[in-house]
Design an enzyme around this catalytic site. Structure first.
Site, PDB file in Angstrom:
ATOM      1  N   CYS A  92     -46.591  -9.151 -47.894  1.00  0.00           N
ATOM      2  CA  CYS A  92     -47.645  -9.846 -47.871  1.00  0.00           C
ATOM      3  C   CYS A  92     -48.803  -9.226 -48.883  1.00  0.00           C
ATOM      4  CB  CYS A  92     -48.181 -10.180 -46.632  1.00  0.00           C
ATOM      5  SG  CYS A  92     -47.378 -11.623 -46.060  1.00  0.00           S
TER       6      CYS A  92
HETATM    7  N1  LIG Z   1     -43.209 -10.511 -42.920  1.00  0.00           N
HETATM    8  C1  LIG Z   1     -44.361 -10.790 -42.776  1.00  0.00           C
HETATM    9  O1  LIG Z   1     -44.846  -9.893 -42.116  1.00  0.00           O
HETATM   10  C2  LIG Z   1     -45.053 -12.138 -43.171  1.00  0.00           C
HETATM   11  C3  LIG Z   1     -46.294 -12.446 -42.682  1.00  0.00           C
HETATM   12  C4  LIG Z   1     -46.941 -13.652 -42.899  1.00  0.00           C
HETATM   13  C5  LIG Z   1     -46.218 -14.525 -43.999  1.00  0.00           C
HETATM   14  N2  LIG Z   1     -45.115 -14.214 -44.444  1.00  0.00           N
HETATM   15  C6  LIG Z   1     -44.498 -15.107 -45.354  1.00  0.00           C
HETATM   16  O2  LIG Z   1     -43.522 -15.767 -44.810  1.00  0.00           O
HETATM   17  C7  LIG Z   1     -42.415 -16.116 -45.386  1.00  0.00           C
HETATM   18  C8  LIG Z   1     -41.113 -15.522 -45.195  1.00  0.00           C
HETATM   19  O3  LIG Z   1     -41.292 -14.155 -45.013  1.00  0.00           O
HETATM   20  P1  LIG Z   1     -40.127 -13.259 -44.225  1.00  0.00           P
HETATM   21  O4  LIG Z   1     -40.876 -11.984 -44.072  1.00  0.00           O
HETATM   22  O5  LIG Z   1     -39.717 -14.185 -42.771  1.00  0.00           O
HETATM   23  O6  LIG Z   1     -38.887 -13.150 -45.078  1.00  0.00           O
HETATM   24  P2  LIG Z   1     -37.661 -12.744 -44.887  1.00  0.00           P
HETATM   25  O7  LIG Z   1     -36.899 -12.078 -45.801  1.00  0.00           O
HETATM   26  O8  LIG Z   1     -37.480 -11.737 -43.371  1.00  0.00           O
HETATM   27  O9  LIG Z   1     -36.563 -13.783 -43.989  1.00  0.00           O
HETATM   28  C9  LIG Z   1     -36.383 -15.037 -44.984  1.00  0.00           C
HETATM   29  C10 LIG Z   1     -34.993 -15.611 -44.231  1.00  0.00           C
HETATM   30  O10 LIG Z   1     -34.664 -16.854 -45.263  1.00  0.00           O
HETATM   31  C11 LIG Z   1     -33.575 -17.187 -45.337  1.00  0.00           C
HETATM   32  N3  LIG Z   1     -33.302 -17.532 -46.386  1.00  0.00           N
HETATM   33  C12 LIG Z   1     -33.574 -17.760 -48.069  1.00  0.00           C
HETATM   34  N4  LIG Z   1     -33.149 -18.481 -48.538  1.00  0.00           N
HETATM   35  C13 LIG Z   1     -33.039 -19.571 -47.738  1.00  0.00           C
HETATM   36  C14 LIG Z   1     -32.618 -20.726 -47.802  1.00  0.00           C
HETATM   37  N5  LIG Z   1     -32.685 -21.774 -49.055  1.00  0.00           N
HETATM   38  N6  LIG Z   1     -32.064 -21.621 -46.780  1.00  0.00           N
HETATM   39  C15 LIG Z   1     -32.319 -20.881 -45.577  1.00  0.00           C
HETATM   40  N7  LIG Z   1     -32.442 -19.661 -45.441  1.00  0.00           N
HETATM   41  C16 LIG Z   1     -33.159 -19.126 -46.384  1.00  0.00           C
HETATM   42  C17 LIG Z   1     -33.234 -15.531 -45.684  1.00  0.00           C
HETATM   43  O11 LIG Z   1     -31.658 -15.379 -45.437  1.00  0.00           O
HETATM   44  C18 LIG Z   1     -33.791 -14.629 -44.529  1.00  0.00           C
HETATM   45  O12 LIG Z   1     -32.919 -14.433 -43.319  1.00  0.00           O
HETATM   46  C19 LIG Z   1     -42.918 -15.511 -47.039  1.00  0.00           C
HETATM   47  O13 LIG Z   1     -43.405 -16.389 -47.615  1.00  0.00           O
HETATM   48  C20 LIG Z   1     -43.870 -14.391 -46.663  1.00  0.00           C
HETATM   49  O14 LIG Z   1     -44.667 -14.057 -47.554  1.00  0.00           O
HETATM   50  C21 LIG Z   1     -44.440 -13.013 -44.158  1.00  0.00           C
END
Ligand SMILES: NC(=O)c1ccc[n+]([C@@H]2O[C@H](COP(=O)([O-])OP(=O)(O)OC[C@H]3O[C@@H](n4cnc5c(N)ncnc54)[C@H](O)[C@@H]3O)[C@@H](O)[C@H]2O)c1
Length: 447
Positions: A278
């Site tokens: 992030c």
């Molecule tokens: N991790 C954090 O602390 C946080 C906080 C706020 C916002 N975000 C935002 O949230 C979003 C997700 O981040 P995250 O940390 O959950 O990512 P992550 O990598 O933990 O999880 C993403 C998941 O999406 C799955 N995936 C990818 N492409 C896919 C598709 N086409 N169809 C179905 N599943 C799919 C992956 O297999 C994975 O399990 C990002 O934009 C991130 O910037 C993350």
């Protein structure tokens, strides 16, 4: 043009009755807690993820994320209204689709929306009239309207007319014991009044408070503003750390005292650099979009540069401190890196500054080991693929005493810092971990 009143009121009724079927696309650090929280509020939820192993683990009721309550997923499974799937057909049955896929940086350090595009294509293939689609992934202002919406409309259905479209930025803070998905207010934005109202009604059932804003782009910009604020302030405090050290002042003590001011100040603490997906990523998205529209954000860019180069500065300082004490140069210096997660108490190495420091030290000729209870074996990472497979060193007094320096990069709980404090020949601390703990006299430096 507005959507048919019957579609709108039908979804509104299902939301009110908590019978709207929800599918989250992506079951990562954001999608999984969100899916569980929505289910815990009574909605039937299916998590869709391409990672079949993760889907199987979730369906088996495994904990999956270390800071979850042991039986959280098992309880949801036992309730009979929560499951995971890798079959995109589950999307067709959904009333509400929440897209929570990664939005990392490309190898050129630019926004990489490829996961969002692919997810939108999968949703588009199953889209039916009356569905509400919400993007939760962090994107640049304008992306939902100009990237996601055209993909969803490829089959002929129109946003705001045939289906509803919104953006709601995710504010999840993994491992935060004070604020969770439910208690963090949720910003909701859409470009038409009906989508916005449905979004607001839905999230109002799930989180403590919603904050409606006037457009998709405003909601997208909120997330980037929040994270860019952090980026700038982290760069500022790291800069002050260096200047204040030269003045003989401990910046940690300064920040703690300044934080007692009841208004106009918010504490940010120095560290080895910034990590996670992030804080290092959002300002790049904001800055990229600013350039795209003929504007610029020089303060944000300078802060990014300061943060990006922090690991190099820390690595240089480590070598300088070792040389000053023993005459040992970089070549052949032995360094133990304590903690490789990007922050304490979570199993996540994305953009971790500890890995950048480790790599930098080794590029200078040092030999590094690491210790991290969350990573007995180093996972594969995009930026440092060569580190995958290394093993966490055991923390013994004899082992610790064998290093020229121990560098604390992540202040996980549960690490025997007293043992390290007793045994280290030189202890370098980027996190103020030894405040209130015994540290080796004359061989402890906050850097
Ligand atoms: N991790 C954090 O602390 C946080 C906080 C706020 C916002 N975000 C935002 O949230 C979003 C997700 O981040 P995250 O940390 O959950 O990512 P992550 O990598 O933990 O999880 C993403 C998941 O999406 C799955 N995936 C990818 N492409 C896919 C598709 N086409 N169809 C179905 N599943 C799919 C992956 O297999 C994975 O399990 C990002 O934009 C991130 O910037 C993350």
């Amino acid at each position: 043009m507005t959507a048919s009143f019957s579609m709108f009121s039908s979804l509104k009724d299902k939301i009110a009755a908590r019978e709207a079927r929800v599918v989250t696309v992506g079951l990562g650090y954001v999608g999984l807690p969100l899916a569980l929280t929505i289910n815990e509020c009574g909605f039937p939820v299916t998590g869709f993820d391409l990672n079949a192993a993760r889907v199987a683990a979730i369906n088996a009721g495994e904990r999956v994320i270390s800071y979850f309550a042991e039986d959280r997923i098992a309880r949801a499974r036992a309730g009979g209204r929560f499951g995971a799937s890798s079959d995109p057909a589950v999307l067709a049955a959904a009333d509400i689709v929440l897209i929570c896929v990664p939005t990392p940086l490309s190898t050129e350090r630019e926004p990489d929306l490829s996961y969002v595009v692919r997810a939108a294509e999968t949703v588009a293939a199953q889209l039916r009239p009356g569905q509400l689609v919400v993007l939760e992934s962090t994107v640049w202002p304008g992306a939902t309207a100009t990237v996601v919406k055209p993909i969803l409309e490829r089959g002929g259905l129109r946003a705001g007319t045939d289906f509803f479209l919104g953006f709601s930025p995710e504010r999840e803070d993994p491992g935060n014991a004070t604020f969770d998905t439910k208690s963090i207010p949720k910003v909701v934005g859409a470009d038409d009044a009906q989508s916005r109202e449905l979004l607001d009604r839905f999230y109002s059932q799930v989180v403590a408070r919603t904050v409606p804003v006037s457009s998709l782009a405003t909601a997208e910009a909120v997330k980037l503003a929040e994270n860019s604020f952090r980026t700038v302030n982290i760069a500022l405090v790291n800069e002050m750390k260096v200047a204040m050290e030269a003045m003989g002042v401990d910046v940690w003590e300064v920040v703690q005292a300044a934080a007692t001011k009841p208004f106009g100040y918010m504490p940010f603490y120095p560290g080895p650099g910034i990590g996670g997906d992030c804080i290092p990523v959002s300002p790049v998205y904001l800055s990229w979009r600013a350039r795209d529209v003929g504007s610029s954000l020089p303060i944000v860019d300078l802060a990014r540069h300061n943060n990006d180069t922090a690991p190099d500065r820390i690595a240089g300082r480590v070598i300088a401190e070792i040389a000053a004490r023993s005459g040992q140069g970089a070549e052949g210096a032995r360094v133990l890196i304590l903690g490789v997660s990007y922050k304490k108490n979570i199993e996540d190495t994305r953009e971790s500054p500890a890995l950048a420091i480790l790599n930098r030290l080794e590029a200078m000729g040092a030999a590094c080991d690491y210790h991290d209870p969350y990573f007995p074996v180093m996972p594969p990472t995009r930026d440092h693929p060569g580190l995958a497979g290394r093993r966490s060193a055991a923390l013994t007094e004899a082992g610790v005493a064998g290093y020229d320096a121990v560098l604390v990069t992540t202040d996980h709980s549960g690490v025997d810092y007293d043992l390290v404090g007793r045994a280290a020949r030189l202890l370098l601390d980027t996190r103020n971990t030894y405040a209130g703990r015994p540290a080796p006299a004359g061989a402890y430096v906050k850097i």
